[in-house]
Enzyme design. Structure first.
Site, PDB file in Angstrom:
ATOM      1  N   ASP A  81       0.859  -1.185   0.000  1.00  0.00           N
ATOM      2  CA  ASP A  81       0.000   0.000   0.000  1.00  0.00           C
ATOM      3  C   ASP A  81       0.896   1.235   0.000  1.00  0.00           C
ATOM      4  OD1 ASP A  81      -2.156   1.673   0.138  1.00  0.00           O
ATOM      5  OD2 ASP A  81      -2.738   1.138   2.181  1.00  0.00           O
ATOM      6  N   ASP A 137      -2.846   2.450  -6.106  1.00  0.00           N
ATOM      7  CA  ASP A 137      -1.817   2.525  -5.066  1.00  0.00           C
ATOM      8  C   ASP A 137      -1.752   1.317  -4.141  1.00  0.00           C
ATOM      9  OD1 ASP A 137      -4.250   3.043  -3.868  1.00  0.00           O
ATOM     10  OD2 ASP A 137      -3.485   4.611  -2.548  1.00  0.00           O
ATOM     11  N   GLU A 138      -2.440   0.243  -4.452  1.00  0.00           N
ATOM     12  CA  GLU A 138      -2.325  -0.936  -3.599  1.00  0.00           C
ATOM     13  C   GLU A 138      -2.616  -2.214  -4.379  1.00  0.00           C
ATOM     14  OE1 GLU A 138      -5.257  -1.566  -0.490  1.00  0.00           O
ATOM     15  OE2 GLU A 138      -6.608  -0.109  -1.416  1.00  0.00           O
TER      16      GLU A 138
END
Length: 360
Positions: A13, A107-108
């Site tokens: 993350d 983003d993860e």
């Protein structure tokens, strides 16, 4: 097939991703409270730097609220093309270690590194290598959670943020869940947490104490899921070809909409945007969902599922108009309208391809 206890799963993350990209590219923003989003009265925070979070600023917060919490807050407009490019760099780093990558957003992502490309035996070391490589290539910090299942890997990635990592082993899993407040469980929102509290469920241990029939009675299909995660059990595999479930667009208005015709007019560009995306990808959706958010932030949705997907944008417009008719007269001024197409199918020559092609 590997048992869940033998899997090695990493959840990576990025730390305050959008805001960190802006601080990287604009040195004058470093160390300052930054919000990515619109500063206007109807703006919404898309992401906040850790300096802003210290004041209580959070993503999805109205900009006026964020400004009230942090008068020194600096708003910057989002640059999604840049964020997507950085996300692609990060994805390439993941692929250096495994092909089993399940992106959740820009983003993860989950990574299954049980059988990894470098035959490294320790997942925590793989996570360290990935985070160091991300820092080297992008200049950004990432946090990671390592565990034997997706649920606990996700929970672990929050334990040592920012720029840290944590591991929850199979032996630690049940005890970790038992001590965790249910309101902090990934996937348990405020409404569900409040319902659990009314039922005397405050922690994972309280959840584990409830028999399966009780949980199914009160939570339906989710009851079995809660029963399992209360015991640290999550058998979901990392799915690199996770199907895209929906395509949508929404818009927040500078001035509340009070009448039906202006609302219909504002829906047209949203319909056109969603339809263009579907056309480009060869997709059609059988379920059309209208989202309406009012001036007091009360929100409702209206949906219609069709036997066959619409053939053109005009059909979508007709259905959206009918759904909008169901909520007019409006209870308050309309602050936001949104449209989502779901139950997606790939099409060829106007016919669904079914399972012949993977979705996005």
């Amino acid at each position: 097939m590997l048992s869940p206890a033998t899997r090695k799963i990493i959840h990576v993350d990025m730390d305050a991703f959008y805001a960190s990209v802006e601080q990287r590219d604009h040195p004058e923003l470093r160390g300052k409270p930054v919000a990515v989003g619109g500063a206007a009265a109807r703006g919404v925070v898309a992401a906040a730097s850790y300096e802003a979070r210290a004041f209580g600023v959070r993503s999805a917060m109205p900009s006026v609220t964020a400004r009230r919490k942090c008068p020194e807050l600096i708003f910057v407009p989002p640059r999604f093309d840049v964020y997507r490019a950085v996300s692609a760099q990060i994805r390439e780093i993941f692929a250096e270690h495994t092909d089993l990558i399940e992106p959740l957003s820009l983003d993860e992502a989950y990574l299954d590194v049980t059988d990894n490309k470098h035959s490294l035996p320790i997942a925590t070391e793989i996570a360290r290598l990935i985070r160091a490589r991300i820092k080297e290539v992008t200049g950004l910090n990432a946090s990671a959670g390592i565990s034997y299942c997706k649920f606990l890997a996700k929970m672990a990635s929050d334990l040592n943020k920012p720029n840290g990592q944590a591991v929850i082993t199979p032996r630690m899993g049940p005890g970790f869940v038992a001590d965790l407040p249910v309101k902090k469980f990934h996937g348990v929102g405020p409404a569900t947490a409040a319902k659990m509290q009314r039922l005397g469920i405050e922690t994972g241990a309280d959840l584990k104490a409830k028999p399966l029939p009780f949980l199914q009675e009160h939570f339906g299909k989710s009851g079995l899921w809660y029963y399992r995660i209360a015991r640290g059990i999550d058998e979901r595999p990392v799915q690199p070809d996770r199907p895209r479930k929906s395509v949508g667009a929404e818009d927040t208005f500078m001035v509340d909409i009070l009448e039906l015709e202006p609302a219909r007019a504002e829906l047209r560009p949203l319909i056109a945007k969603v339809w263009r995306h579907c056309e480009a990808k060869g997709l059609r959706g059988r379920t059309i969902t209208l989202k309406v958010k009012f001036a007091d932030f009360h929100q409702l949705t209206r949906s219609r599922t069709l036997g066959l997907p619409p053939e053109n944008a005009a059909e979508v417009e007709t259905i959206c108009d009918a759904l909008l008719d169901q909520v007019y007269p409006f209870r308050k001024g309309v602050r936001l309208l949104g449209l989502t197409l779901s139950a997606l199918e790939h099409m060829q020559d106007g016919q669904p391809l079914g399972d012949q092609l993977p979705l996005l």
